[in-house]
Scaffold this motif. Sequence first.
Motif, PDB file in Angstrom:
ATOM      1  N   UNK A   1     -26.388-138.167 -50.767  1.00 50.59           N
ATOM      2  CA  UNK A   1     -26.267-138.366 -52.329  1.00 50.59           C
ATOM      3  C   UNK A   1     -25.068-139.284 -52.758  1.00 50.59           C
ATOM      4  N   UNK A   2     -24.505-139.762 -51.947  1.00 51.63           N
ATOM      5  CA  UNK A   2     -23.258-140.633 -52.518  1.00 51.63           C
ATOM      6  C   UNK A   2     -22.568-139.853 -53.519  1.00 51.63           C
ATOM      7  N   UNK A   3     -22.226-138.352 -53.289  1.00 51.02           N
ATOM      8  CA  UNK A   3     -21.611-137.462 -54.217  1.00 51.02           C
ATOM      9  C   UNK A   3     -22.061-137.023 -55.214  1.00 51.02           C
ATOM     10  N   UNK A   4     -23.339-137.211 -55.473  1.00 49.68           N
ATOM     11  CA  UNK A   4     -23.928-136.588 -56.601  1.00 49.68           C
ATOM     12  C   UNK A   4     -24.280-135.068 -56.417  1.00 49.68           C
ATOM     13  N   UNK A   5     -24.488-134.751 -55.139  1.00 47.16           N
ATOM     14  CA  UNK A   5     -24.461-133.310 -54.966  1.00 47.16           C
ATOM     15  C   UNK A   5     -22.999-133.027 -54.554  1.00 47.16           C
ATOM     16  N   UNK A   6     -22.391-132.038 -55.097  1.00 48.77           N
ATOM     17  CA  UNK A   6     -21.300-131.599 -54.815  1.00 48.77           C
ATOM     18  C   UNK A   6     -20.726-130.235 -55.279  1.00 48.77           C
ATOM     19  N   UNK A   7     -20.651-129.275 -54.490  1.00 53.62           N
ATOM     20  CA  UNK A   7     -20.408-127.786 -54.639  1.00 53.62           C
ATOM     21  C   UNK A   7     -19.150-127.427 -55.298  1.00 53.62           C
ATOM     22  N   UNK A   8     -18.136-128.520 -55.282  1.00 53.40           N
ATOM     23  CA  UNK A   8     -16.728-128.400 -55.903  1.00 53.40           C
ATOM     24  C   UNK A   8     -16.765-128.590 -57.115  1.00 53.40           C
ATOM     25  N   UNK A   9     -18.043-128.823 -57.991  1.00 55.13           N
ATOM     26  CA  UNK A   9     -18.103-128.872 -59.466  1.00 55.13           C
ATOM     27  C   UNK A   9     -17.699-127.812 -60.077  1.00 55.13           C
ATOM     28  N   UNK A  10     -17.345-126.539 -59.669  1.00 60.23           N
ATOM     29  CA  UNK A  10     -17.172-125.317 -60.552  1.00 60.23           C
ATOM     30  C   UNK A  10     -15.904-125.587 -61.430  1.00 60.23           C
ATOM     31  N   UNK A  11     -14.710-126.150 -61.245  1.00 62.22           N
ATOM     32  CA  UNK A  11     -13.818-126.456 -62.228  1.00 62.22           C
ATOM     33  C   UNK A  11     -14.358-127.283 -63.475  1.00 62.22           C
ATOM     34  N   UNK A  12     -15.340-128.077 -63.154  1.00 60.37           N
ATOM     35  CA  UNK A  12     -15.787-128.806 -64.419  1.00 60.37           C
ATOM     36  C   UNK A  12     -16.817-127.760 -65.176  1.00 60.37           C
ATOM     37  N   UNK A  13     -17.679-127.194 -64.599  1.00 61.58           N
ATOM     38  CA  UNK A  13     -18.572-126.358 -65.170  1.00 61.58           C
ATOM     39  C   UNK A  13     -17.619-125.253 -66.091  1.00 61.58           C
ATOM     40  N   UNK A  14     -16.799-124.821 -65.448  1.00 62.84           N
ATOM     41  CA  UNK A  14     -16.033-123.789 -66.028  1.00 62.84           C
ATOM     42  C   UNK A  14     -15.199-124.236 -67.428  1.00 62.84           C
ATOM     43  N   UNK A  15     -14.696-125.698 -67.192  1.00 62.82           N
ATOM     44  CA  UNK A  15     -14.269-126.500 -68.582  1.00 62.82           C
ATOM     45  C   UNK A  15     -15.263-126.425 -69.410  1.00 62.82           C
ATOM     46  N   UNK A  16     -16.646-126.745 -69.181  1.00 67.43           N
ATOM     47  CA  UNK A  16     -17.589-126.649 -70.332  1.00 67.43           C
ATOM     48  C   UNK A  16     -17.875-125.209 -70.889  1.00 67.43           C
ATOM     49  N   UNK A  17     -17.818-124.212 -69.891  1.00 69.03           N
ATOM     50  CA  UNK A  17     -18.188-122.994 -70.447  1.00 69.03           C
ATOM     51  C   UNK A  17     -17.158-122.624 -71.419  1.00 69.03           C
ATOM     52  N   UNK A  18     -15.745-122.813 -70.895  1.00 66.40           N
ATOM     53  CA  UNK A  18     -14.618-122.199 -71.579  1.00 66.40           C
ATOM     54  C   UNK A  18     -14.547-123.089 -73.289  1.00 66.40           C
ATOM     55  N   UNK A  19     -15.011-124.327 -73.073  1.00 74.54           N
ATOM     56  CA  UNK A  19     -14.786-124.977 -74.387  1.00 74.54           C
ATOM     57  C   UNK A  19     -15.882-124.336 -75.403  1.00 74.54           C
ATOM     58  N   UNK A  20     -17.056-124.323 -74.856  1.00 72.68           N
ATOM     59  CA  UNK A  20     -17.997-123.796 -75.849  1.00 72.68           C
ATOM     60  C   UNK A  20     -18.233-122.236 -76.398  1.00 72.68           C
TER      61      UNK A  20
END
Length: 329
Positions: free
Chosen positions: A113-132
Amino acid sequence: MAKRYTRRRAIAIFAAAAGLPLLTAAKAASSVVTWKGQALGAPATLILNHEYRVRAERLIDAIVAEVTRLERVFSLYRDDSALSELNRVGALVAPPQDLVALLGSCQEFWNMSDGAFDPTIQPLWSLYRDHFKLPEADPSGPSAETIRDALDAVGFDNIEFNRDRIVLTRPQMAVTLNGVAQGYITDRIVDLLRGAGVTSSLVDMGEDRAIGSRADGTPWRIGLAERQDDAFPDVVLEVTNKAVATSSGTGFHFDEAQRFSHILDPRTGEPAALYRRVTVIADDATTADALSTAFSLMHETSIRSTIDRRSGVLVDLVRADGGHRRFET
């Protein structure tokens, strides 16, 4: 607080008769045993056609035990899981081989997928969760600077793994397998059932996979919807010996305004906005699960070129403007 649904995936199962739930129809047959539970926090269902009810119930006991075992490997919500320990410590010695095997599959999908699938996305997910979750959260989302900082910890090429160890090589790295582990668990349950001689079953461990056809010889019918609580599907698929996975940004939003979905692009940090729903049909649920996540972040030309390199894949999607497209190899 954002409106939440019980599943990250959005998919509905329907019977042949005009929108009747498949489980309602299934329970009428004496040879059908159904089980409902959870897998990785998502509702799970098994519909098993078996002439011996006692044996079927023993099989279900074995399935529950296997799901519990795999949750101890993949769950982000259990402090004692292997994945939680990896994220907490940054390394695992003698890791579970299911985790090593799934990371190997993730590497394949990341490359595909040229990087579209990436299970190391968790820090970004946590950023959005903590922000909102802050009382006075900026409705426009996290700042560009904080997104860049989170992206510094994202990148599957920064995981080193083999059968003896797994190492996260960057500070603040963390892994989520929510975009693929339910498919993997579904495939393991299918392997268990087939090993026991089962030739007719529909397995839903967060993603769906059919073994054979229904007891009457007709295909299993799976309805596609943007959200799990939709009353009717927008498309009904007939499947035999295939897996189906659906990703939809409407399944979860971080914010009340529903501008920021849970599907985040690991390359840009932005939420997915191209499609209302992306469904993938493949031979196995791991592939269908991962590709439905990846394709949610890819333009149609890239989706087309990707499946051209992999046989037996069908993609059914609804664009953000409501247009419907289907690609098949």
